[in-house]
Scaffold this active site. Structure first.
Site, mmCIF file in Angstrom:
data_model
loop_
_atom_site.group_PDB
_atom_site.id
_atom_site.type_symbol
_atom_site.label_atom_id
_atom_site.label_comp_id
_atom_site.label_asym_id
_atom_site.label_seq_id
_atom_site.Cartn_x
_atom_site.Cartn_y
_atom_site.Cartn_z
ATOM 1 N N HIS A 18 99.379 22.953 65.358
ATOM 2 C CA HIS A 18 99.868 21.720 65.900
ATOM 3 C C HIS A 18 101.692 22.152 65.040
ATOM 4 C CE1 HIS A 18 96.251 19.790 65.771
ATOM 5 N NE2 HIS A 18 96.348 20.472 66.464
ATOM 6 N N LYS A 42 84.422 9.223 71.615
ATOM 7 C CA LYS A 42 84.984 10.542 70.175
ATOM 8 C C LYS A 42 84.603 10.219 69.001
ATOM 9 C CE LYS A 42 87.683 14.663 70.998
ATOM 10 N NZ LYS A 42 88.671 14.995 72.023
ATOM 11 N N ARG A 91 96.917 28.267 73.414
ATOM 12 C CA ARG A 91 95.945 29.738 72.965
ATOM 13 C C ARG A 91 95.929 30.448 73.699
ATOM 14 N NH1 ARG A 91 93.128 25.491 69.222
ATOM 15 N NH2 ARG A 91 93.458 24.493 71.667
ATOM 16 N N SER A 129 91.301 23.207 64.925
ATOM 17 C CA SER A 129 91.008 21.620 64.521
ATOM 18 C C SER A 129 88.978 21.977 63.506
ATOM 19 C CB SER A 129 91.258 20.768 64.773
ATOM 20 O OG SER A 129 92.915 20.619 65.444
HETATM 21 P P1 ADP Z 1 92.883 17.900 71.840
HETATM 22 O O1 ADP Z 1 91.790 16.972 71.482
HETATM 23 O O2 ADP Z 1 94.381 16.593 72.899
HETATM 24 O O3 ADP Z 1 92.633 19.045 72.837
HETATM 25 P P2 ADP Z 1 93.731 18.728 69.384
HETATM 26 O O4 ADP Z 1 94.539 18.083 67.940
HETATM 27 O O5 ADP Z 1 92.658 20.011 69.466
HETATM 28 O O6 ADP Z 1 93.483 17.782 70.557
HETATM 29 O O7 ADP Z 1 95.351 19.555 70.358
HETATM 30 C C1 ADP Z 1 96.141 19.225 70.628
HETATM 31 C C2 ADP Z 1 97.324 20.551 70.913
HETATM 32 O O8 ADP Z 1 97.872 21.219 70.584
HETATM 33 C C3 ADP Z 1 96.307 20.723 72.482
HETATM 34 O O9 ADP Z 1 97.832 20.951 73.884
HETATM 35 C C4 ADP Z 1 96.124 21.678 71.506
HETATM 36 O O10 ADP Z 1 96.413 23.133 72.431
HETATM 37 C C5 ADP Z 1 97.593 22.246 70.903
HETATM 38 N N1 ADP Z 1 96.743 23.133 69.698
HETATM 39 C C6 ADP Z 1 96.150 22.974 69.151
HETATM 40 N N2 ADP Z 1 95.665 23.490 68.037
HETATM 41 C C7 ADP Z 1 96.714 24.750 68.600
HETATM 42 C C8 ADP Z 1 97.008 26.158 67.967
HETATM 43 N N3 ADP Z 1 97.113 27.204 66.759
HETATM 44 N N4 ADP Z 1 98.624 26.961 68.498
HETATM 45 C C9 ADP Z 1 99.232 26.026 69.091
HETATM 46 N N5 ADP Z 1 98.921 24.427 69.862
HETATM 47 C C10 ADP Z 1 97.930 24.169 69.213
#
Ligand code: ADP
Length: 166
Positions: A18, A42, A91, A129
């Site tokens: 992030h 959620k 990703r 995450s």
């Molecule tokens: P959501 O439930 O909205 O997908 P996340 O916290 O999982 O929330 O992800 C938020 C954003 O960050 C999304 O656009 C996701 O693709 C991006 N993201 C999550 N992990 C990574 C990572 N390791 N590298 C790049 N972007 C990431």
């Protein structure tokens, strides 16, 4: 005119993946708003307040970025905030289908707000995450994936939950 973007997500918990997207977005936009999405359907490990305060702590020395939480549709929040764009990270191919659909849906609701995607750093391509939570719950080390303050909070949270479960 200054450009701004909203970076929405669950951030449960906030990882170096992030953070990488935030740094990339700050190269392109003058201001970035990190939006912790609150979805009543959620269940999250960390509460809204915990997620916001952890991200604020990680970003305390990063200028031009603000952290908020919001519920409801991302596009509605982006419209209310008057940002130019919604930022997301990509990703693998599996992210693409969902994100493409979201981007088109959001565009149909507000054609003035663009969806901008940043490819993840190779180091964090496989990082999510969800996986971090799983690894940590199984006793694995996640220090390579999380800012120290988040790692500490995650370990504390898992211990707390175990205590309650026992
Ligand atoms: P959501 O439930 O909205 O997908 P996340 O916290 O999982 O929330 O992800 C938020 C954003 O960050 C999304 O656009 C996701 O693709 C991006 N993201 C999550 N992990 C990574 C990572 N390791 N590298 C790049 N972007 C990431």
């Amino acid at each position: 005119m200054k450009t701004s973007a909203l970076y929405p997500g669950s951030f449960d918990c906030f990882t170096y993946g992030h953070l990488d997207i935030i740094k990339r977005a700050l190269k392109v936009f003058d201001n970035l708003i990190v939006g912790v999405a609150v979805n009543p359907h959620k269940t999250t490990l960390f509460s809204r307040e915990e997620r916001v305060s952890l991200i604020r702590e990680v970003l305390k020395d990063t200028p031009r970025v603000e952290v908020i939480s919001f519920s409801g549709l991302t596009i509605q929040k982006a419209t209310a905030l008057k940002v130019n764009a919604i930022v997301r990270g990509l990703r693998m191919a599996s992210d693409f289908e969902f994100e493409f659909q979201m981007a088109l849906m959001n565009r149909s609701m507000n054609k003035h707000i663009e969806s901008i995607y940043f490819p993840a750093d190779e180091k964090y391509l496989y990082l999510s995450s969800h996986l971090v939570r799983e690894i940590s719950m199984m006793g694995g080390s996640v220090s390579a994936y999380l800012p120290p303050v988040v790692e500490k909070a995650l370990i504390r949270k898992i211990k707390q939950q175990r205590g309650e479960d026992l």
